[in-house]
Design a protein around this motif. Structure first.
Motif, PDB file in Angstrom:
ATOM      1  N   GLY A  80       0.829  -1.193   0.000  1.00  0.00           N
ATOM      2  CA  GLY A  80       0.000   0.000   0.000  1.00  0.00           C
ATOM      3  C   GLY A  80       0.864   1.243   0.000  1.00  0.00           C
ATOM      4  O   GLY A  80       1.757   1.380   0.850  1.00  0.00           O
ATOM      5  N   VAL A  81       0.628   2.115  -0.948  1.00  0.00           N
ATOM      6  CA  VAL A  81       1.395   3.365  -1.067  1.00  0.00           C
ATOM      7  C   VAL A  81       0.416   4.524  -0.921  1.00  0.00           C
ATOM      8  O   VAL A  81      -0.609   4.567  -1.601  1.00  0.00           O
ATOM      9  CB  VAL A  81       2.129   3.441  -2.422  1.00  0.00           C
ATOM     10  N   GLU A  82       0.745   5.450  -0.042  1.00  0.00           N
ATOM     11  CA  GLU A  82      -0.172   6.554   0.249  1.00  0.00           C
ATOM     12  C   GLU A  82       0.635   7.806   0.567  1.00  0.00           C
ATOM     13  O   GLU A  82       1.643   7.742   1.282  1.00  0.00           O
ATOM     14  CB  GLU A  82      -1.068   6.171   1.433  1.00  0.00           C
ATOM     15  N   ILE A  83       0.177   8.934   0.034  1.00  0.00           N
ATOM     16  CA  ILE A  83       0.869  10.194   0.275  1.00  0.00           C
ATOM     17  C   ILE A  83       0.467  10.834   1.596  1.00  0.00           C
ATOM     18  O   ILE A  83       1.228  11.598   2.189  1.00  0.00           O
ATOM     19  CB  ILE A  83       0.618  11.164  -0.911  1.00  0.00           C
ATOM     20  N   ALA A  84      -0.738  10.501   2.096  1.00  0.00           N
ATOM     21  CA  ALA A  84      -1.277  11.132   3.301  1.00  0.00           C
ATOM     22  C   ALA A  84      -0.838  10.370   4.550  1.00  0.00           C
ATOM     23  O   ALA A  84      -1.185   9.194   4.732  1.00  0.00           O
ATOM     24  CB  ALA A  84      -2.799  11.189   3.230  1.00  0.00           C
ATOM     25  N   ALA A  85      -0.095  11.045   5.413  1.00  0.00           N
ATOM     26  CA  ALA A  85       0.428  10.398   6.620  1.00  0.00           C
ATOM     27  C   ALA A  85      -0.694   9.879   7.514  1.00  0.00           C
ATOM     28  O   ALA A  85      -0.563   8.815   8.136  1.00  0.00           O
ATOM     29  CB  ALA A  85       1.311  11.379   7.389  1.00  0.00           C
ATOM     30  N   GLY A  86      -1.804  10.613   7.599  1.00  0.00           N
ATOM     31  CA  GLY A  86      -2.918  10.184   8.434  1.00  0.00           C
ATOM     32  C   GLY A  86      -3.535   8.882   7.959  1.00  0.00           C
ATOM     33  O   GLY A  86      -3.918   8.026   8.771  1.00  0.00           O
ATOM     34  N   MET A  87      -3.617   8.691   6.667  1.00  0.00           N
ATOM     35  CA  MET A  87      -4.164   7.453   6.133  1.00  0.00           C
ATOM     36  C   MET A  87      -3.204   6.279   6.346  1.00  0.00           C
ATOM     37  O   MET A  87      -3.637   5.140   6.564  1.00  0.00           O
ATOM     38  CB  MET A  87      -4.489   7.605   4.645  1.00  0.00           C
TER      39      MET A  87
END
Length: 211
Positions: A80-87
């Motif tokens: 899983g790759v995500e730019i949003a730290a909260g997610m």
């Protein structure tokens, strides 16, 4: 549009691009509900089976991670790759057991700089993300780069003509024609198939690029 509504739409658009803070948690749950069918169609199009190595880029609320984990089974691996730290923090709590078991790997990153070696994945899925990147050609080249021969890159979007009627898309969204996305995938050396998804309130498009 009133100043209050304009500000509200700006906040909403910012949350959709990068969910954060207490409001971001509500946005994540809303994304899971509202995008379930579109994400399911993208996961289906990826064609990943047991033992496959796959990725969800811009996973947001995380429902796509769950779908992919179910598809690849205990012998597979999901990234899983995500730019949003909260997610990312939310996903690390939600999927703690899968992470400990080595079935799920999470990282911060973006479509234009994927944290994978060349030919590392059997499939990569990304839904409702290309609105928020400037360089579509680079993103598609990255998707092609990380695929193994025969692997699939799947881009899911809502219908751009319908999206233009939503007031929040005037704030930071780039609504590209379906053909432009198709051409970018083809330009990256992929063979492209276009599928339509009859979803409400917005029809969806799924573009499948095979290496």
């Amino acid at each position: 549009m009133s100043l209050f509504k304009e500000k509200s739409m700006t906040i909403l658009a910012g949350q959709l691009a990068r969910p954060h803070g207490p409001l971001g948690l509500l946005v994540a749950r809303t994304l899971n509900r509202g995008n379930a069918r579109a994400i399911g169609a993208a996961v289906d199009a990826a064609g990943a089976g047991p033992g496959a190595v796959v990725a969800d880029v811009g996973f947001g609320g995380g429902i796509g991670l769950r779908m992919l984990l179910d598809r690849v089974g205990p012998a597979g691996r999901v990234h899983g790759v995500e730019i949003a730290a909260g997610m990312l923090r939310r996903a690390r709590m939600t999927f703690a057991r899968e992470i400990r078991a080595g079935r799920l790997w999470l990282a911060q990153g973006s479509l234009t700089a994927l944290p994978f070696d060349d030919a590392a994945l059997d499939a990569v899925v990304t839904v409702n993300t290309v609105y928020f990147i400037d360089d579509l050609d680079t993103a598609c080249a990255e998707l092609a780069r990380v695929l193994r021969p025969g692997g699939r890159a799947v881009i899911g979007i809502a219908d751009p003509d319908a999206m233009r009627h939503a007031p929040f898309t005037r704030h930071g969204f780039t609504l590209r024609p379906v053909e432009q996305i198709r051409a970018a995938l083809a330009g990256a050396g992929l063979t492209v198939e276009h599928r339509r998804v009859d979803d409400k309130p917005l029809p969806r498009h799924v573009l499948v690029g095979t290496r």
